[in-house]
Scaffold this active site. Sequence first.
Site, PDB file in Angstrom:
ATOM      1  N   ARG A   1       0.857  -1.186   0.000  1.00 61.69           N
ATOM      2  CA  ARG A   1       0.000   0.000   0.000  1.00 61.69           C
ATOM      3  C   ARG A   1       0.892   1.235   0.000  1.00 61.69           C
ATOM      4  O   ARG A   1       0.813   2.080   0.894  1.00 61.69           O
ATOM      5  CB  ARG A   1      -0.919   0.011   1.215  1.00 61.69           C
ATOM      6  CG  ARG A   1      -1.990  -1.077   1.224  1.00 61.69           C
ATOM      7  CD  ARG A   1      -3.006  -0.763   2.304  1.00 61.69           C
ATOM      8  NE  ARG A   1      -4.025  -1.793   2.393  1.00 61.69           N
ATOM      9  CZ  ARG A   1      -4.116  -2.689   3.385  1.00 61.69           C
ATOM     10  NH1 ARG A   1      -3.212  -2.681   4.354  1.00 61.69           N
ATOM     11  NH2 ARG A   1      -5.088  -3.577   3.414  1.00 61.69           N
TER      12      ARG A   1
ATOM     13  N   ASN B   1       7.291 -10.896   4.058  1.00 59.99           N
ATOM     14  CA  ASN B   1       5.938 -10.666   4.571  1.00 59.99           C
ATOM     15  C   ASN B   1       5.632 -11.625   5.722  1.00 59.99           C
ATOM     16  O   ASN B   1       5.383 -12.809   5.516  1.00 59.99           O
ATOM     17  CB  ASN B   1       4.908 -10.840   3.453  1.00 59.99           C
ATOM     18  CG  ASN B   1       3.501 -10.519   3.931  1.00 59.99           C
ATOM     19  OD1 ASN B   1       3.305  -9.830   4.938  1.00 59.99           O
ATOM     20  ND2 ASN B   1       2.515 -11.006   3.210  1.00 59.99           N
TER      21      ASN B   1
ATOM     22  N   GLN C   1       6.982  -4.793   4.047  1.00 59.36           N
ATOM     23  CA  GLN C   1       7.011  -6.235   3.801  1.00 59.36           C
ATOM     24  C   GLN C   1       6.494  -6.595   2.418  1.00 59.36           C
ATOM     25  O   GLN C   1       6.265  -7.775   2.136  1.00 59.36           O
ATOM     26  CB  GLN C   1       6.161  -6.954   4.865  1.00 59.36           C
ATOM     27  CG  GLN C   1       6.597  -6.652   6.292  1.00 59.36           C
ATOM     28  CD  GLN C   1       5.812  -7.425   7.330  1.00 59.36           C
ATOM     29  OE1 GLN C   1       6.370  -8.228   8.069  1.00 59.36           O
ATOM     30  NE2 GLN C   1       4.520  -7.194   7.404  1.00 59.36           N
TER      31      GLN C   1
ATOM     32  N   ASP D   1      -3.779  -8.196  18.250  1.00 58.85           N
ATOM     33  CA  ASP D   1      -4.026  -7.038  19.110  1.00 58.85           C
ATOM     34  C   ASP D   1      -4.881  -7.412  20.319  1.00 58.85           C
ATOM     35  O   ASP D   1      -4.593  -7.006  21.451  1.00 58.85           O
ATOM     36  CB  ASP D   1      -4.675  -5.898  18.316  1.00 58.85           C
ATOM     37  CG  ASP D   1      -5.832  -6.332  17.432  1.00 58.85           C
ATOM     38  OD1 ASP D   1      -6.323  -7.472  17.582  1.00 58.85           O
ATOM     39  OD2 ASP D   1      -6.254  -5.524  16.575  1.00 58.85           O
TER      40      ASP D   1
ATOM     41  N   ASP E   1      -1.727   1.332  11.455  1.00 57.08           N
ATOM     42  CA  ASP E   1      -1.928   0.677  10.162  1.00 57.08           C
ATOM     43  C   ASP E   1      -1.405   1.577   9.052  1.00 57.08           C
ATOM     44  O   ASP E   1      -1.369   2.810   9.187  1.00 57.08           O
ATOM     45  CB  ASP E   1      -3.405   0.379   9.933  1.00 57.08           C
ATOM     46  CG  ASP E   1      -3.793  -1.002  10.423  1.00 57.08           C
ATOM     47  OD1 ASP E   1      -2.891  -1.790  10.755  1.00 57.08           O
ATOM     48  OD2 ASP E   1      -4.998  -1.299  10.476  1.00 57.08           O
TER      49      ASP E   1
END
Length: 651
Positions: A186, A244, A215, A383, A271
Amino acid sequence: MSTEPRVLARVVFPTDGDLDVLPLYVDGQQVPGAVEDGETVLPVAYDQNPDQVLGRRSYQLGHGQRASFATYFNAFPAGYWRRWSTLAGVRLRVRTSGAGTLVVYRSSARGSVARVTSRSLAGSSDEGVSLPLNAFGDGGWYWFDLVAGSSDLVLESAEWLSGDLRPEAQEPPRGSVTIGIATFNRPAYCAALLGQLGAAEELRDVVDEVLVVDQGTQAVRQAPGFDDAATALGRRLRVLEQGNLGGSGGFARAMLETLDVGRSDHVLLLDDDVVCEPEGIARAVTFADFARTPTVVGGHMFSMYERSVLHAFAERVAPWQFRWAPAAATEHDHDLSSSNLRSTPWLHRRAAADYNGWWMCLIPTTVLRDVGLSLPVFIKWDDAEFGLRAAAAGYPTVSLPGAAVWHVPWTDKDDSVDWQAYFHARNRFVAALLHSPFEHGGRMVRESLAIQLKHLVAMQYSAAHLRERALLDVLEGPAALHGSLATTLGEVRTARADFDDARVAADPHEFAAVRPAKPRRRDPSTGKPTSQAATVVTALLGMARQLTPVPAASRERPEREVPAVDAGWWTLSRLDSALVSTTDGTGVSWHRRDRAAALAATRRATAVHQRLLREWPRLAAEYRAALPDLVGADAWRKTLDLPLPDRGDGQ
């Protein structure tokens, strides 16, 4: 009181002219309705205009206009500071120019509003108001309104400052933070986020380093905007590249690097695809500084698509079912543009969280040193498991109002039916084996079997297969978690590729034309059963259908197109063949009923869940004994192919 009060929160504004987010910062004062000539006149609201935002911290009101800062980002969440911090009071400081009135309000945990004080403003004003925190045990907020007088009134700046400390407390040192961003393909989103962080003046003295763990195969360094962000961040930016290992591997690397450098008091996980409010990061760090005990401080999630919608406020793990749920007395998807802070009583009650999503989550380094790093589970539940683990060691999680990011909400995707179904199932069971207080996991095993059967009657055979594989891997124990971190994703994708429902086409015309098996007398119902009895009947009918032969025509042509919004198990269980849209709207897949496969999978699902229930006590003991090694720094160094530190012991 400290001789130099600390800034706890600055009053800030968006400067991009976005009307969707403006209600999160400033609220028009509604004029009550009246009765004239026997008719009710509806209330009138002064609309807030983006042109009134003069800068990041300044705002202008026209003659006679009123604006309230009883808003998500600019009101002060007194109940949270009262419960978790060492402060006994706070101080509001407001600087204005022009004539008008400052009015200070407070609310109770029930949402009742009381006027605290008011001050007349003229010329250049610098008003300070001391405000105690003693009455906010269960929740409540402070805020202020401004009313312009005979001319324009400009808010030049406002801050919420530290006041008196509790008698037993000492002034805390100023902490600093390393921001850790785990990213995978991304680059544009990540570069934009870095640009936000680099431009944020409120973070200049707070952030030691922004650490990007890349990654992916599409390098962040090559993304448009990265060079400008790198220039703004300067030596505070570091990009690391690795294979990754999922979110847990990326965030574990950020945690480990933060500990190794030894400069920061906290690591803040973000994120890669969020839009942040940088002021929220500064607030989270300051809240952690003033916390009575080392505290995990989380940010809320707003929807990236409907930007005034508060998607996730505070999260818990329901212990009997061991699944995610909103905290008691809170709601998902609350639109603050239609129901603001003052008119939403539940927002005034202090919420208790079990964990905070790692879309934005600050963790003190003292907590990491005590309880370890992320669980090596690739994605999903890392999390939540960390929050439960921290709580068991005495470190609470506080999801702090006024600290938030915008993120794609999980309601706009259904990753429980794609390749991620494996990680949903496996990691939930691993977390439950580690933390469930019940000898056999409460209702979790039975609920998991029901989920498996729902997938089967809905012709979601790929999801059912991945979940079955996940549970078999759980039964193998914790030894393979680290070693399989880099390989499981590829294996899962390969295993899923053989199923019809996993093959997604961009256009329905790539499949055979839809043709109903027989003419319909009426449109079929797609509504979810509304009662327990209706649910049971629908489920039994769907399961009974699996015993019947599959019509030959349904193997050759789909009998219906089913939009994603209607593709619940209660709909698909009535069909033999259907084209089903993906939740994100990018494609369709062909679901075809397979009687033999469904019956065989049902037998296997029953067997594996019986085994899980039978072996739960042994497995729980095994996973809990292995936990310190699983989350330990040395295990992660081996997985990340990093050298072990020289401890001076010759080893």
